[in-house]
Design a protein around this motif. Structure first.
Motif, PDB file in Angstrom:
ATOM      1  N   THR A 235       0.825  -1.209   0.000  1.00  0.00           N
ATOM      2  CA  THR A 235       0.000   0.000   0.000  1.00  0.00           C
ATOM      3  C   THR A 235       0.861   1.263   0.000  1.00  0.00           C
ATOM      4  OG1 THR A 235      -0.136   0.033   2.409  1.00  0.00           O
ATOM      5  CG2 THR A 235      -1.874  -1.156   1.245  1.00  0.00           C
ATOM      6  N   THR A 236       0.236   2.363  -0.374  1.00  0.00           N
ATOM      7  CA  THR A 236       0.914   3.656  -0.328  1.00  0.00           C
ATOM      8  C   THR A 236       0.934   4.146   1.113  1.00  0.00           C
ATOM      9  OG1 THR A 236       0.162   4.202  -2.552  1.00  0.00           O
ATOM     10  CG2 THR A 236       0.853   6.051  -1.164  1.00  0.00           C
ATOM     11  N   ARG A 237       2.122   4.409   1.632  1.00  0.00           N
ATOM     12  CA  ARG A 237       2.225   4.955   2.993  1.00  0.00           C
ATOM     13  C   ARG A 237       2.337   6.474   2.911  1.00  0.00           C
ATOM     14  NH1 ARG A 237       7.136   2.302   2.219  1.00  0.00           N
ATOM     15  NH2 ARG A 237       8.864   3.747   1.975  1.00  0.00           N
ATOM     16  N   ASP A 238       2.105   7.142   4.016  1.00  0.00           N
ATOM     17  CA  ASP A 238       2.034   8.608   4.019  1.00  0.00           C
ATOM     18  C   ASP A 238       3.352   9.310   4.313  1.00  0.00           C
ATOM     19  OD1 ASP A 238       2.412   8.209   6.737  1.00  0.00           O
ATOM     20  OD2 ASP A 238       0.564   9.215   7.336  1.00  0.00           O
ATOM     21  N   ASN A 239       4.461   8.549   4.290  1.00  0.00           N
ATOM     22  CA  ASN A 239       5.736   9.193   4.608  1.00  0.00           C
ATOM     23  C   ASN A 239       6.888   8.459   3.947  1.00  0.00           C
ATOM     24  OD1 ASN A 239       7.229   7.313   6.742  1.00  0.00           O
ATOM     25  ND2 ASN A 239       5.021   7.218   7.117  1.00  0.00           N
ATOM     26  N   PHE A 240       7.965   9.204   3.731  1.00  0.00           N
ATOM     27  CA  PHE A 240       9.231   8.647   3.278  1.00  0.00           C
ATOM     28  C   PHE A 240      10.322   9.587   3.748  1.00  0.00           C
ATOM     29  CE2 PHE A 240      12.784   8.333   0.295  1.00  0.00           C
ATOM     30  CZ  PHE A 240      13.076   6.987   0.440  1.00  0.00           C
ATOM     31  N   GLU A 241      11.239   9.062   4.564  1.00  0.00           N
ATOM     32  CA  GLU A 241      12.362   9.850   5.095  1.00  0.00           C
ATOM     33  C   GLU A 241      11.901  11.211   5.615  1.00  0.00           C
ATOM     34  OE1 GLU A 241      15.371   9.878   2.033  1.00  0.00           O
ATOM     35  OE2 GLU A 241      15.905   7.794   2.454  1.00  0.00           O
ATOM     36  N   GLU A 242      10.907  11.177   6.483  1.00  0.00           N
ATOM     37  CA  GLU A 242      10.358  12.355   7.163  1.00  0.00           C
ATOM     38  C   GLU A 242       9.670  13.353   6.229  1.00  0.00           C
ATOM     39  OE1 GLU A 242      13.052  14.024  10.055  1.00  0.00           O
ATOM     40  OE2 GLU A 242      13.846  12.039  10.537  1.00  0.00           O
ATOM     41  N   LYS A 243       9.370  12.940   4.997  1.00  0.00           N
ATOM     42  CA  LYS A 243       8.595  13.771   4.079  1.00  0.00           C
ATOM     43  C   LYS A 243       7.177  13.218   4.031  1.00  0.00           C
ATOM     44  CE  LYS A 243      12.447  13.624   1.191  1.00  0.00           C
ATOM     45  NZ  LYS A 243      12.974  13.307  -0.097  1.00  0.00           N
ATOM     46  N   LYS A 244       6.186  14.106   3.956  1.00  0.00           N
ATOM     47  CA  LYS A 244       4.799  13.663   3.877  1.00  0.00           C
ATOM     48  C   LYS A 244       4.458  13.315   2.425  1.00  0.00           C
ATOM     49  CE  LYS A 244       0.081  14.893   5.106  1.00  0.00           C
ATOM     50  NZ  LYS A 244      -0.289  13.672   5.729  1.00  0.00           N
ATOM     51  N   VAL A 245       4.103  12.052   2.203  1.00  0.00           N
ATOM     52  CA  VAL A 245       3.713  11.566   0.881  1.00  0.00           C
ATOM     53  C   VAL A 245       2.198  11.708   0.752  1.00  0.00           C
ATOM     54  CG1 VAL A 245       3.599   9.532  -0.617  1.00  0.00           C
ATOM     55  CG2 VAL A 245       5.646   9.945   0.788  1.00  0.00           C
ATOM     56  N   VAL A 246       1.733  12.296  -0.353  1.00  0.00           N
ATOM     57  CA  VAL A 246       0.291  12.438  -0.566  1.00  0.00           C
ATOM     58  C   VAL A 246      -0.250  11.402  -1.544  1.00  0.00           C
ATOM     59  CG1 VAL A 246       0.193  14.854   0.103  1.00  0.00           C
ATOM     60  CG2 VAL A 246       0.584  14.275  -2.286  1.00  0.00           C
ATOM     61  N   GLN A 247       0.615  10.890  -2.434  1.00  0.00           N
ATOM     62  CA  GLN A 247       0.199   9.833  -3.351  1.00  0.00           C
ATOM     63  C   GLN A 247       1.411   9.302  -4.090  1.00  0.00           C
ATOM     64  OE1 GLN A 247      -2.473  12.105  -5.831  1.00  0.00           O
ATOM     65  NE2 GLN A 247      -0.950  12.357  -7.437  1.00  0.00           N
TER      66      GLN A 247
END
Length: 157
Positions: free
Chosen positions: A42-54
């Protein structure tokens, strides 16, 4: 429940539609198998302390389908008891919490289906030409390649 009259099935799908774990599970269900193993990425909402939106996925579909078929062939060689294999990968925009990839595998016993699912997702990430763009809330989007990717690193991990 899926019918089991035609023998083992390899079901491969690249789609812009939302993926369904119920549909994948149903597609690999059969009377002779006591194990259905699923992996849902699934798509998670973060990567290396950045907020992922999609996430956004693109693929070279003919080559991706060919590579996915090769994975099915490898699974059947390594785990001959595997009955049905279903690999679905989403293309286009995938919002947070939605599935990007679902793998379902049935076998008479759990060990083969569990091991085959792990092999399948790991090999898919390493060999199938599907590209992912992470879209962040406050930063520019970034195209990502899988760390496992063999075709982009000349076969070196």
């Amino acid at each position: 429940m899926a019918e089991d009259v035609d023998g083992p099935r390899d079901l491969i799908k690249l789609t812009h539609e939302r993926l369904s774990s119920d549909a994948v599970s149903s597609s690999v269900t059969c009377p002779s198998c006591g194990a259905i193993s699923l992996f849902i990425g699934t798509t998670r909402d973060n990567f290396e302390e950045k907020k992922v939106v999609q996430l956004e996925y693109e693929a070279y579909v003919p080559m991706a389908e060919l590579e996915m078929k090769k994975i099915c062939t490898s699974i059947r060689t390594k785990w001959p008891s595997v009955r049905h294999i279903c690999i679905q990968h989403r293309l286009g925009v995938v919002p947070v919490t939605e599935a990007s990839v679902i793998v379902g595998i049935s076998s008479p016993h759990r060990v083969d289906s569990l091991e085959a699912v792990r092999f399948c997702i790991d090999t898919l990430k390493a060999t199938v030409p599907i590209w992912k763009k992470e879209v962040y809330e406050t930063e520019d989007p970034v195209w990502k390649q899988n760390k496992e990717c063999l075709w982009s690193s000349g076969g070196k991990k």
